[in-house]
Scaffold this motif. Structure first.
Motif, short mmCIF file in Angstrom:
data_model
loop_
_atom_site.label_atom_id
_atom_site.label_comp_id
_atom_site.label_asym_id
_atom_site.label_seq_id
_atom_site.Cartn_x
_atom_site.Cartn_y
_atom_site.Cartn_z
N TYR A 29 0.75 -1.02 0.05
CA TYR A 29 0.21 -0.05 -0.15
C TYR A 29 1.07 1.30 -0.07
O TYR A 29 0.63 2.26 -0.74
CB TYR A 29 -1.06 -0.10 1.17
CG TYR A 29 -1.71 1.22 1.09
CD1 TYR A 29 -3.20 1.30 0.26
CD2 TYR A 29 -1.55 2.33 1.95
CE1 TYR A 29 -3.74 2.48 0.41
CE2 TYR A 29 -2.32 3.59 1.85
CZ TYR A 29 -3.63 3.50 1.13
OH TYR A 29 -4.13 4.74 1.27
N LYS A 30 2.06 1.32 0.80
CA LYS A 30 2.86 2.46 0.83
C LYS A 30 3.31 2.86 -0.63
O LYS A 30 3.42 3.96 -0.85
CB LYS A 30 3.79 2.32 1.98
CG LYS A 30 3.64 2.32 3.22
CD LYS A 30 4.54 2.20 4.29
CE LYS A 30 5.56 3.15 4.20
NZ LYS A 30 5.23 4.55 4.65
N THR A 32 2.18 1.51 -3.82
CA THR A 32 1.49 1.76 -4.90
C THR A 32 -0.01 2.21 -4.49
O THR A 32 -0.58 2.30 -5.60
CB THR A 32 1.26 0.08 -5.48
OG1 THR A 32 0.64 -0.39 -4.43
CG2 THR A 32 2.51 -0.55 -5.68
N LYS A 33 -0.43 2.45 -3.34
CA LYS A 33 -1.56 2.80 -2.88
C LYS A 33 -2.70 1.84 -3.15
O LYS A 33 -3.93 2.26 -3.42
CB LYS A 33 -1.88 4.19 -3.69
CG LYS A 33 -0.87 5.21 -3.09
CD LYS A 33 -0.75 5.52 -1.82
CE LYS A 33 0.02 6.80 -1.31
NZ LYS A 33 0.39 6.92 0.15
N VAL A 92 -7.22 2.59 -9.10
CA VAL A 92 -6.75 1.85 -7.70
C VAL A 92 -7.62 0.70 -7.54
O VAL A 92 -7.28 -0.40 -7.31
CB VAL A 92 -6.70 2.52 -6.51
CG1 VAL A 92 -6.26 1.94 -5.34
CG2 VAL A 92 -5.29 3.82 -6.72
N ALA A 172 6.52 6.37 -1.79
CA ALA A 172 5.37 6.35 -0.94
C ALA A 172 4.57 7.62 -0.60
O ALA A 172 3.43 8.00 -0.63
CB ALA A 172 5.51 5.74 0.34
N ASP A 235 -0.66 2.88 6.01
CA ASP A 235 0.41 3.43 5.56
C ASP A 235 1.51 3.30 6.62
O ASP A 235 2.63 3.89 6.58
CB ASP A 235 0.12 4.93 5.00
CG ASP A 235 -0.10 5.76 5.90
OD1 ASP A 235 -0.60 5.34 7.18
OD2 ASP A 235 -0.09 6.98 5.68
N GLU A 294 -5.15 12.42 5.99
CA GLU A 294 -5.26 13.09 4.68
C GLU A 294 -5.77 14.14 4.74
O GLU A 294 -7.05 14.47 5.34
CB GLU A 294 -5.78 12.03 3.73
CG GLU A 294 -5.11 10.85 3.39
CD GLU A 294 -5.65 9.96 2.12
OE1 GLU A 294 -6.57 10.58 1.85
OE2 GLU A 294 -5.30 8.85 2.10
#
Length: 298
Positions: A29-30, A32-33, A92, A172, A235, A294
């Motif tokens: 995840y970090k 490629t999201k 995604v 990332a 993350d 975020e």
């Protein structure tokens, strides 16, 4: 009190497996999201690699585990190169769906190898137990906890001091900026999947070395790492470890005390506890305990 401490010890051991799997989720995840739903299959395949190396080739456990880590890393890199690299730039959600397809394909192949019999990896003196003050722990569990600690420390040092680790951290944060600085983002993606594959192989090996071994339904264990990463933060590497341990300990405590103090919850309620814990944490911290909040400007 002894039962409580024993539950903590058992939960810490089980939580170590969840932590290893959660670290794989976070690594991907970090970079490629994308939340990879292929981790259950990678865990199963990794455990079977160790089984094959130790049973068919006669290698000692630790050497077989080392080869399985390498093989798991290669499988992870192949998955990224063949299934995901051509889809770069796609939404995604599309990539996440592809990982589900990868998981199904790998599990079908693994189940053909497993067959109707469970595959058990022999851990050296795994049946031996150490006892103190009425609390006992098997040598296999001690090995699992020790390997988890070493793995977490190694990953921490890797991210903090190595060039590849710094490149992964930069990727990332912002992939476009990383590209502008000359970082090969595609290679970073492959590295993230390789590390996730190796971590899954470690987790799968210790699952297969347990009393139940590895059967066609063992992959469901990896699903409990999903609540772990959401609890800890999608993350966050420390969050993956803390989330995995929290899930394991909470599950173990409920398995011991819930049948006696809350039988109205039904049997096997401990299987639901990780998701209930996830729900409670999200009510307080929507981004997880260590997750990055975020901030969007409009």
């Amino acid at each position: 009190m002894t039962d409580f401490v024993q539950a903590l010890v058992n939960g810490f051991g089980q939580g170590s497996i969840y932590a290893l799997l959660a670290l794989g989720y976070v690594m991907i995840y970090k970079a490629t999201k994308v939340i990879s739903f292929a981790q259950p299959a990678l865990m199963t395949v990794g455990g079977l690699f160790t089984y094959h190396f130790t049973r068919e080739f006669g290698l000692p456990f630790w050497i077989g585990l080392a080869f399985a880590i390498v093989a798991g890393a290669v499988v992870g890199m192949l998955v990224e190169r063949v299934a995901l690299r051509p889809m770069i730039g796609k939404p995604v959600f599309t990539l996440a769906i592809i990982t589900i397809g990868v998981d199904i394909v790998l599990r079908v192949l693994a189940n053909r190898y497993i067959g109707s019999q469970s595959r058990i990896v022999a851990y050296p003196n795994g049946g031996d137990r150490y006892s103190a003050f009425g609390v006992s722990i098997s040598q296999q569990r001690l090995g699992l906890i020790a390997v988890t600690v070493v793995t977490v420390v190694a990953l921490t040092l890797f991210f903090r001091y190595s060039r590849a680790g710094l490149a992964m951290r930069a990727t990332a944060i912002d992939q476009e900026t990383a590209l502008a600085q000359g970082i090969r983002v595609g290679a970073i993606f492959a590295l993230a999947w390789a590390i996730a594959g190796g971590l899954a192989a470690i987790a799968g090996t210790f699952v297969a070395s347990g009393a139940a071994g590895m059967d066609q339904n063992t992959w469901t264990i990896a699903l409990k790492a999903l609540p772990a990463i959401i609890i800890g933060g999608l993350d966050s590497i420390p969050g993956a470890v803390v989330g995995g341990l929290l899930v394991g300990i909470t599950e173990s405590i409920f398995a011991v005390y819930q049948p006696s103090y809350a039988p109205w919850l039904g049997t096997n309620f401990s299987l639901v506890v990780p998701y209930a814990l996830m729900f409670l944490v999200l009510l307080v911290r929507p981004y997880g305990i260590f997750g990055t909040r975020e901030v969007e400007r409009v």
